[in-house]
Design an enzyme around this catalytic site. Structure first.
Site, PDB file in Angstrom:
ATOM      1  N   ASP A  65       0.852  -1.110   0.276  1.00 45.59           N
ATOM      2  CA  ASP A  65      -0.393  -0.609   0.073  1.00 45.59           C
ATOM      3  C   ASP A  65       0.817   1.153  -0.030  1.00 45.59           C
ATOM      4  O   ASP A  65       2.581   0.680  -0.056  1.00 45.59           O
ATOM      5  CB  ASP A  65      -0.549  -0.192   1.828  1.00 45.59           C
ATOM      6  CG  ASP A  65      -2.429   0.446   1.291  1.00 45.59           C
ATOM      7  OD1 ASP A  65      -2.674   1.918  -0.356  1.00 45.59           O
ATOM      8  OD2 ASP A  65      -3.107   0.303   1.578  1.00 45.59           O
ATOM      9  N   GLU A  66       0.613   2.874  -0.158  1.00 40.78           N
ATOM     10  CA  GLU A  66       1.148   3.522  -0.495  1.00 40.78           C
ATOM     11  C   GLU A  66       1.305   4.369   0.818  1.00 40.78           C
ATOM     12  O   GLU A  66       2.601   4.896   1.568  1.00 40.78           O
ATOM     13  CB  GLU A  66      -0.085   4.940  -1.505  1.00 40.78           C
ATOM     14  CG  GLU A  66      -0.945   5.753  -0.773  1.00 40.78           C
ATOM     15  CD  GLU A  66      -2.213   6.497  -1.496  1.00 40.78           C
ATOM     16  OE1 GLU A  66      -0.831   6.486  -2.431  1.00 40.78           O
ATOM     17  OE2 GLU A  66      -2.987   6.125  -1.381  1.00 40.78           O
ATOM     18  N   ASP A  73      -1.250   4.916   7.381  1.00 42.23           N
ATOM     19  CA  ASP A  73      -1.654   5.974   8.400  1.00 42.23           C
ATOM     20  C   ASP A  73      -2.663   4.880   9.239  1.00 42.23           C
ATOM     21  O   ASP A  73      -1.922   5.021  10.398  1.00 42.23           O
ATOM     22  CB  ASP A  73      -2.876   6.999   7.565  1.00 42.23           C
ATOM     23  CG  ASP A  73      -3.272   8.356   7.817  1.00 42.23           C
ATOM     24  OD1 ASP A  73      -3.762   8.489   8.736  1.00 42.23           O
ATOM     25  OD2 ASP A  73      -3.113   8.902   6.790  1.00 42.23           O
ATOM     26  N   THR A 126      -7.238  -0.238   7.651  1.00 40.36           N
ATOM     27  CA  THR A 126      -6.865  -1.318   6.158  1.00 40.36           C
ATOM     28  C   THR A 126      -6.146  -2.183   6.201  1.00 40.36           C
ATOM     29  O   THR A 126      -6.560  -3.375   5.663  1.00 40.36           O
ATOM     30  CB  THR A 126      -6.814   0.378   5.231  1.00 40.36           C
ATOM     31  OG1 THR A 126      -8.135   0.823   5.310  1.00 40.36           O
ATOM     32  CG2 THR A 126      -6.802  -0.799   3.618  1.00 40.36           C
ATOM     33  N   TRP A 177       0.344  16.944   6.354  1.00 45.00           N
ATOM     34  CA  TRP A 177      -0.608  16.578   5.285  1.00 45.00           C
ATOM     35  C   TRP A 177       0.459  16.283   4.020  1.00 45.00           C
ATOM     36  O   TRP A 177       1.565  17.223   3.664  1.00 45.00           O
ATOM     37  CB  TRP A 177      -1.375  18.403   4.958  1.00 45.00           C
ATOM     38  CG  TRP A 177      -2.660  18.106   4.112  1.00 45.00           C
ATOM     39  CD1 TRP A 177      -2.251  17.455   3.022  1.00 45.00           C
ATOM     40  CD2 TRP A 177      -3.566  18.109   3.927  1.00 45.00           C
ATOM     41  NE1 TRP A 177      -3.664  17.413   1.775  1.00 45.00           N
ATOM     42  CE2 TRP A 177      -4.037  18.145   2.467  1.00 45.00           C
ATOM     43  CE3 TRP A 177      -4.130  19.681   4.253  1.00 45.00           C
ATOM     44  CZ2 TRP A 177      -5.944  19.031   2.005  1.00 45.00           C
ATOM     45  CZ3 TRP A 177      -5.701  20.429   4.064  1.00 45.00           C
ATOM     46  CH2 TRP A 177      -6.542  19.391   2.789  1.00 45.00           C
ATOM     47  N   TRP A 200       0.451  11.881  -7.871  1.00 44.32           N
ATOM     48  CA  TRP A 200      -0.987  11.463  -8.621  1.00 44.32           C
ATOM     49  C   TRP A 200      -2.463  12.080  -8.294  1.00 44.32           C
ATOM     50  O   TRP A 200      -2.959  12.063  -9.257  1.00 44.32           O
ATOM     51  CB  TRP A 200      -1.360   9.424  -8.161  1.00 44.32           C
ATOM     52  CG  TRP A 200      -0.670   9.131  -7.277  1.00 44.32           C
ATOM     53  CD1 TRP A 200      -1.707   9.302  -6.344  1.00 44.32           C
ATOM     54  CD2 TRP A 200       0.486   8.240  -6.775  1.00 44.32           C
ATOM     55  NE1 TRP A 200      -1.396   8.312  -5.239  1.00 44.32           N
ATOM     56  CE2 TRP A 200      -0.159   8.153  -5.276  1.00 44.32           C
ATOM     57  CE3 TRP A 200       1.647   8.176  -7.360  1.00 44.32           C
ATOM     58  CZ2 TRP A 200       1.627   7.394  -4.631  1.00 44.32           C
ATOM     59  CZ3 TRP A 200       2.567   7.906  -6.074  1.00 44.32           C
ATOM     60  CH2 TRP A 200       2.622   7.607  -4.754  1.00 44.32           C
TER      61      TRP A 200
END
Lengths: 221, 221
Positions: free
Chosen positions: B135-136, B139, B143, B192, B197
């Protein structure tokens, strides 16, 4: 069945110089044709790929897609880039024309390794919706033809479109039905095109790849 | 169940300055901590993302993955980048924590929108194999926890690992079982963070985004 290239609604036209790559859109990325690097290959930067695929956004918004199908692994990156602006869900399919075990094109044609459930959201958005198939490059068109056929067999879309970053200017083996809408970010010559995610396959780190891409664009290293 | 962050085998450690981003690997990408842009956000370039995720390749090769699971859409780009070097097939899953209809985190938790067929290749490579979930960003970890649980319920892997581009330094809601191996390309502060993308989501074209990323790295525009 024909071996002749069939281009539908190609926004970039087919009148480009076969040795030149034309970028579309107003991204500020070099609009000059790309030249070969000293090794004979043409290197594309991430920014160019991003600008090329997002140059299609106005046309793709007009298509009003309800679902994007990313052809894995090539379609993963352009589909993810497009999602930010198109704001439609992506499902992934895995279609393999090249056999990594034999290092050759599969004689049996494309193999379907993953599909999606059309009975549940978001796959169900393909039913009576506008399906946008996304891939990195339209080379022989074989995989795109297979994907369109699978969509037509498994779903009942209202409209189908194909969007690719690059359309390679060559005779196509695959044929798309005439009602399939076709969008290519740019036409590229039938040369050895190197994408940044494959940098290591050419023995490059990403900085060297990006520097080669600038060289191909005639920009300072 | 605890709210405390659980970091397993985090190669980047947890001793970084919370306001700094440390890049790993020898990519030649700036190793200086990234600073906020004038708008308070931190911008990451495609090259940095590429270098950060590929800095994990030696460790991921040692894990000997048999299958990559890309969590869509965030995992699509890092998984595709990794595939060039790891040379293992990718299947995609679609897991949604954020509800685009209500613009908020789903109260019902993560929803599974697409999974893969574990009875056929390449999904079957998860059975008794080494599964690498990509995953990117890690956080809240919600997930990732859900994805690991689904893998354990649906497959019988020998080993499971998670690889993310960035691990956000914050208290995690999700917990990973202690036998899950964990790889983060870099730790990033709980700020942030803007990915290339998503440039359009911040009203930027890709060139402006990349210039802001250079500014955040203290490099010339």
């Amino acid at each position: 069945m024909t071996d002749t290239a069939v281009i539908h609604d190609d926004p970039s036209g087919t009148n480009n110089d076969d040795d030149a790559v034309t970028e579309h859109g107003d991204s500020g990325i070099s609009h000059l044709p790309k030249k070969e690097a000293p090794d004979g290959k043409i290197y594309f930067s991430y920014s160019e790929i991003h600008a090329t695929i997002t140059s299609l956004v106005p046309q793709l918004e007009a298509f009003q897609p309800t679902l994007m199908i990313a052809i894995g692994g090539g379609g993963f990156i352009p589909a993810r880039i497009l999602r930010t602006q198109l704001k439609v869900p992506i499902v992934a399919v895995s279609l393999e024309l090249y056999d990594d075990n034999t290092n050759s094109i599969r004689e049996t044609g494309v193999q379907c390794l993953q599909w999606f459930d059309v009975s549940e959201k978001p796959g169900s958005f393909a039913q009576n919706g506008n399906v946008l198939i996304v891939d990195e490059v339209d080379d022989s068109r074989t995989t795109l033809q297979f994907c369109v056929e699978q969509v037509l067999q498994r779903c009942s879309p209202k409209r189908i479109a194909v969007a690719v970053v690059h359309n390679k200017l060559k005779v196509k083996k695959g044929v798309l039905p005439s009602h399939v809408e076709y969008f290519a970010g740019a036409d590229v010559p039938d040369k050895w095109n190197c994408y940044p995610w494959d940098a290591a396959a050419y023995g490059r780190d990403i900085e060297t790849h990006e520097a080669l891409s600038r060289e191909c664009s005639g920009l300072p290293k």
